[in-house]
Design an enzyme around this catalytic site. Structure first.
Site, PDB file in Angstrom:
ATOM      1  N   LYS A   1       5.105  -2.645   8.143  1.00  0.00           N
ATOM      2  CA  LYS A   1       5.992  -1.581   7.671  1.00  0.00           C
ATOM      3  C   LYS A   1       7.429  -2.087   7.709  1.00  0.00           C
ATOM      4  CE  LYS A   1       7.213   3.262   8.527  1.00  0.00           C
ATOM      5  NZ  LYS A   1       6.875   4.482   9.287  1.00  0.00           N
TER       6      LYS A   1
ATOM      7  N   VAL B   1       0.811  -1.218   0.000  1.00  0.00           N
ATOM      8  CA  VAL B   1       0.000   0.000   0.000  1.00  0.00           C
ATOM      9  C   VAL B   1       0.842   1.264   0.000  1.00  0.00           C
ATOM     10  CG1 VAL B   1      -1.976  -1.099   1.106  1.00  0.00           C
ATOM     11  CG2 VAL B   1      -0.200  -0.041   2.526  1.00  0.00           C
TER      12      VAL B   1
ATOM     13  N   ASP C   1       7.933  15.509  12.768  1.00  0.00           N
ATOM     14  CA  ASP C   1       7.386  15.464  11.403  1.00  0.00           C
ATOM     15  C   ASP C   1       5.855  15.479  11.443  1.00  0.00           C
ATOM     16  OD1 ASP C   1       7.446  15.450   8.649  1.00  0.00           O
ATOM     17  OD2 ASP C   1       7.660  13.285   8.473  1.00  0.00           O
TER      18      ASP C   1
ATOM     19  N   ALA D   1      11.767   5.473  -0.223  1.00  0.00           N
ATOM     20  CA  ALA D   1      13.202   5.172  -0.154  1.00  0.00           C
ATOM     21  C   ALA D   1      13.572   4.472   1.140  1.00  0.00           C
ATOM     22  CB  ALA D   1      14.000   6.469  -0.302  1.00  0.00           C
ATOM     23  N   TYR D   2      12.782   4.689   2.205  1.00  0.00           N
ATOM     24  CA  TYR D   2      13.171   4.194   3.510  1.00  0.00           C
ATOM     25  C   TYR D   2      12.233   3.118   4.059  1.00  0.00           C
ATOM     26  CZ  TYR D   2      16.586   7.926   3.612  1.00  0.00           C
ATOM     27  OH  TYR D   2      17.652   8.734   3.302  1.00  0.00           O
TER      28      TYR D   2
END
Length: 476
Positions: free
Chosen positions: A50, A27, A141, A31-32
């Site tokens: 994840k 989903v 963030d 890059a990480y």
């Protein structure tokens, strides 16, 4: 949209994972990290897997989520898999939409948004940030895309890959028992279902003393007193260290041109983690290139590495402004453009507004022409009440010590006056967060340049001047 399952990804060949979870679809990808929707075989619960490709990002997220477990407005970490020779895989609760999608849905429909609905979303964000800050965790963030929403309207802070646990100067995390607060402020919570699961005790982080820490309840008044004292102490330290502060070798993304931002993909899943280079050094120390640009505090844009929880409070102000207007407050296309937009609204950053600003690493390197008549936040919040404007202004201000804490705002009279916050059960949650894929340009595409590294882009005229401090870039 269903993403085809790649055949070569390590997550599909790890028997400890496939024995417990059926991987359904990918989903999100970045890059990480890569994120998959999966089904837990023991009880058919749908979860998000994840797979994090960066060791420090995975460690920070696991550490923060373990400390914040059982908090209603923090995403649940059910389990994780950690092997020295493999990427970490976090098993998170699956939430299919986020606050960015809700804002986009409101904007698409047009018309006004009920004030009671805005208040309830605000309160849920504040509760999540409050419990982070009670535990001295700075998220770094915060943005609408990292505020996930369940089908029944519960908002949860997610993506703690840039989170940092702050300690008081001189604190030794190994030889002292840090007192943590996991009590969640529930004064404004309604219809919140406890997390379905918690992190199993069998899974522990690499030993950093976390298992020895003392969990202690702190009442609201005591917490507020302690936080005010901490803010005052930080202010005093700013003043006493004004002459002795030194740069530890890092500089902002902006000044050196050596650390660029990674483009922030507006179409990726909120579970997808895209950090910006330079977020932390190899020892996990604070650096300035954290947070998505549109929500990044000015001290970070000026290269500060001596910041605290207050950077989250600036982000909160930008988020609340967007909830009220359905438009981003400072949609900069580069770090310099971001600073220019802030200065055009708030005025030039001077010691009149923040006595310690001159010690920011890039303060003497970057300067802007004098703004005689700043636009002011009121112009960006048309048709909003004085109380609503006041809340944004108490967060979006230069001096970090003057920013209102999450706890202070939770007690603000604005949330106790008519119209009252709606019950969570009455909040509108869009059916899917992916309907933007069929839209014409707009919506989430407004976020295309949020993380662009085009610092030499459209920000007007500038000149480079050699000074006693090196090179100065002046913008007009």
């Amino acid at each position: 949209m269903v993403h085809p399952l790649p055949k070569s990804w390590s997550i599909h060949t790890r028997p400890e994972i496939t024995a417990k979870y059926e991987i359904l679809e990918r989903v999100g990808s970045g890059a990480y990290s890569d994120v998959y929707r999966a089904r837990r075989l023991s009880d058919n619960l749908i979860v998000a897997l994840k797979e994090v490709h960066d060791y420090q990002s995975a460690f920070r997220e696991i550490e923060a989520l373990q400390m914040l477990r059982n908090c209603p407005n923090i995403v649940v970490l059910h389990d994780y898999f950690w092997r020295e020779d493999e990427d970490a895989v976090l098993v998170l609760e699956f939430l299919r939409t986020d606050l960015a999608a809700i804002i986009r849905d409101w904007k698409k429909k047009g018309g006004g948004v009920r004030v009671g609905e805005v208040k309830r979303w605000m309160l849920q964000v504040l509760c999540g940030v409050d419990v982070c800050h009670r535990n001295m965790i700075v998220h770094r963030d915060l943005k609408p895309g990292n505020l996930l929403v369940s089908d029944d309207g519960v908002l949860k802070l997610a993506d703690f890959g840039q989170a940092k646990i702050l300690m008081e100067p001189g604190f030794d995390g190994v030889n002292n028992n840090q007192q943590l607060v996991v009590e969640q402020n529930t004064r404004y919570q309604e219809n919140v279902t406890p997390p379905l699961d918690v992190v199993p005790d069998a899974h522990s982080l690499p030993d950093q003393g976390l298992n020895k820490q003392v969990v202690e309840d702190t009442n609201r008044e005591e917490y507020l007193r302690q936080f005010v004292e901490l803010k005052a102490k930080r202010h005093d330290m700013d003043e006493t260290n004004k002459e002795t502060n030194t740069n530890d070798g890092y500089s902002s993304c902006l000044a050196t041109g050596t650390i660029s931002d990674v483009d922030d993909d507006p179409l990726k899943s909120s579970y997808s983690y895209e950090t910006e280079e330079g977020g932390v050094d190899k020892d996990g120390a604070l650096t300035s290139c954290v947070g998505t640009r549109w929500f990044r505090a000015p001290e970070l844009l000026y290269g500060s590495m001596d910041y605290g929880l207050e950077v989250d409070l600036w982000s909160l102000g930008c988020i609340f402004s967007e909830l009220l207007t359905l438009e981003p407050l400072f949609p900069g296309i580069s770090d310099i453009d971001q600073l220019g937009r802030i200065i055009n609204v708030l005025g030039n950053l001077t010691e009149e507004f923040w006595p310690s600003c001159s010690k920011l690493p890039d303060y003497k390197i970057i300067s802007f022409a004098k703004i005689e008549n700043p636009i002011g936040l009121e112009a960006y919040l048309p048709n909003r009440t004085p109380d609503e404007i006041s809340i944004v202004k108490r967060l979006v201000c230069y001096n970090p010590a003057n920013r209102a804490t999450a706890m202070e705002l939770l007690n603000d009279k604005y949330f106790n006056e008519e119209p009252m916050p709606l019950p969570i059960s009455e909040l509108h949650v869009p059916l899917t967060k992916n309907d933007h894929e069929e839209d014409s340009p707009g919506g989430w595409n407004d976020y295309d340049d949020m993380g662009s590294d085009s610092d030499s882009g459209d920000f007007g005229h500038f000149k480079v001047v050699t000074t006693g401090f090196g090179v100065s870039i002046q913008f007009s």
